[in-house]
Design a protein around this motif. Structure first.
Motif, short mmCIF file in Angstrom:
data_model
loop_
_atom_site.label_atom_id
_atom_site.label_comp_id
_atom_site.label_asym_id
_atom_site.label_seq_id
_atom_site.Cartn_x
_atom_site.Cartn_y
_atom_site.Cartn_z
N THR A 5 -0.71 1.57 -5.51
CA THR A 5 -0.73 0.41 -4.45
C THR A 5 -2.47 -0.57 -5.05
O THR A 5 -2.72 0.05 -4.75
CB THR A 5 -0.30 0.54 -2.97
OG1 THR A 5 0.66 1.10 -2.71
CG2 THR A 5 -0.10 -1.52 -2.20
N ILE A 6 -1.44 -1.63 -4.61
CA ILE A 6 -2.37 -2.37 -5.58
C ILE A 6 -2.38 -4.34 -4.38
O ILE A 6 -1.58 -4.39 -3.97
CB ILE A 6 -2.45 -3.42 -7.21
CG1 ILE A 6 -2.22 -2.27 -8.09
CG2 ILE A 6 -3.03 -4.55 -7.29
CD1 ILE A 6 -1.86 -3.14 -9.25
N HIS A 7 -3.75 -3.99 -3.84
CA HIS A 7 -4.25 -5.40 -2.68
C HIS A 7 -5.16 -6.02 -4.06
O HIS A 7 -5.92 -5.55 -4.13
CB HIS A 7 -4.62 -4.82 -1.33
CG HIS A 7 -3.26 -3.46 -0.91
ND1 HIS A 7 -2.85 -4.33 -0.50
CD2 HIS A 7 -3.92 -2.43 -0.99
CE1 HIS A 7 -2.24 -3.17 0.30
NE2 HIS A 7 -3.06 -1.86 -0.28
N THR A 8 -4.80 -7.75 -4.17
CA THR A 8 -5.92 -7.98 -4.49
C THR A 8 -5.56 -8.84 -3.39
O THR A 8 -5.28 -9.99 -2.56
CB THR A 8 -5.00 -8.98 -5.90
OG1 THR A 8 -4.85 -8.22 -6.92
CG2 THR A 8 -5.91 -9.95 -5.94
N THR A 13 -10.05 -6.65 -5.58
CA THR A 13 -8.36 -5.97 -6.28
C THR A 13 -9.27 -4.37 -6.24
O THR A 13 -9.77 -3.47 -6.35
CB THR A 13 -8.13 -5.66 -7.78
OG1 THR A 13 -8.29 -7.13 -8.13
CG2 THR A 13 -7.43 -5.02 -8.34
N ARG A 14 -8.07 -3.58 -5.20
CA ARG A 14 -7.73 -2.63 -4.16
C ARG A 14 -6.82 -1.98 -4.55
O ARG A 14 -6.21 -1.87 -4.94
CB ARG A 14 -8.09 -2.62 -3.18
CG ARG A 14 -8.37 -0.75 -2.51
CD ARG A 14 -8.71 -1.83 -0.56
NE ARG A 14 -8.82 -0.28 0.00
CZ ARG A 14 -8.26 0.51 0.87
NH1 ARG A 14 -6.70 0.32 1.00
NH2 ARG A 14 -8.82 1.50 0.89
N SER A 47 -9.18 3.32 -3.72
CA SER A 47 -9.18 4.12 -2.68
C SER A 47 -8.58 5.87 -3.13
O SER A 47 -7.88 6.03 -3.13
CB SER A 47 -8.39 3.73 -1.50
OG SER A 47 -7.84 4.43 -0.35
N LEU A 48 -9.44 6.58 -2.87
CA LEU A 48 -8.82 8.07 -3.54
C LEU A 48 -8.41 8.61 -1.82
O LEU A 48 -8.66 10.43 -1.85
CB LEU A 48 -9.94 8.77 -3.79
CG LEU A 48 -10.52 8.48 -5.18
CD1 LEU A 48 -11.89 8.97 -5.66
CD2 LEU A 48 -9.21 8.61 -5.98
N CYS A 49 -8.84 7.91 -0.90
CA CYS A 49 -8.63 9.32 0.97
C CYS A 49 -7.53 9.15 0.90
O CYS A 49 -7.18 10.05 1.44
CB CYS A 49 -8.90 7.20 1.91
SG CYS A 49 -9.96 7.00 1.81
N GLN A 50 -6.26 9.21 0.13
CA GLN A 50 -5.33 9.61 0.73
C GLN A 50 -4.69 10.39 -1.11
O GLN A 50 -3.24 10.86 -0.59
CB GLN A 50 -3.64 8.90 0.27
CG GLN A 50 -3.69 7.72 1.79
CD GLN A 50 -3.55 8.42 3.24
OE1 GLN A 50 -2.93 9.58 3.22
NE2 GLN A 50 -4.69 8.44 3.54
N VAL A 51 -5.96 10.98 -1.33
CA VAL A 51 -5.48 11.47 -3.02
C VAL A 51 -5.62 12.93 -2.26
O VAL A 51 -6.87 13.21 -2.08
CB VAL A 51 -6.47 11.17 -4.00
CG1 VAL A 51 -5.93 12.27 -5.41
CG2 VAL A 51 -6.17 10.21 -4.46
#
Length: 109
Positions: A5-8, A13-14, A47-51
């Motif tokens: 998922t990309i958030h700008t 850019t996340r 973000s690797l938090c949900q990996v």
């Protein structure tokens, strides 16, 4: 499976990852990252938090991203360990560790 998922927002850019950074999904993440590098003129944070798993090829790609200046968010033992491993080879990368919904940023310089 890997959800990307990309958030700008606000000049950043996340890329939010959920699932496994492994197999064919590594190529998909690479394509996404390469595309964003060419169209966005803003810092990229991953973000690797949900990996839940990263294979050797995935670690190699994350290392390449780190060397290119990408910052990471991590929570939990797995992703924090991966980020710490990556930052050993990328001393100028800004890392964000998330714990319990609170974000703590540190520079490993």
């Amino acid at each position: 499976m890997l959800k990307i998922t990309i958030h700008t927002t606000q000049g950043r850019t996340r890329i939010e990852l959920e699932g496994r950074v492994a197999g064919a999904w590594v190529s998909e993440l690479n394509r996404t990252w390469q595309h964003l590098q060419h169209i966005e003129n803003s810092p990229i944070i991953v973000s690797l938090c949900q990996v839940t798993y990263v294979d050797a090829e995935g670690k190699s790609l994350l290392s390449d991203m780190c060397n290119a200046g990408v910052s990471f968010e991590a929570s939990g033992c797995l992703t924090r360990s991966i980020v710490e491993e990556l930052t050993g080879s990328c001393p100028n990368t800004s890392i964000a560790h998330q714990k319990g919904g609170h974000e703590r940023k540190s520079d490993d310089t």
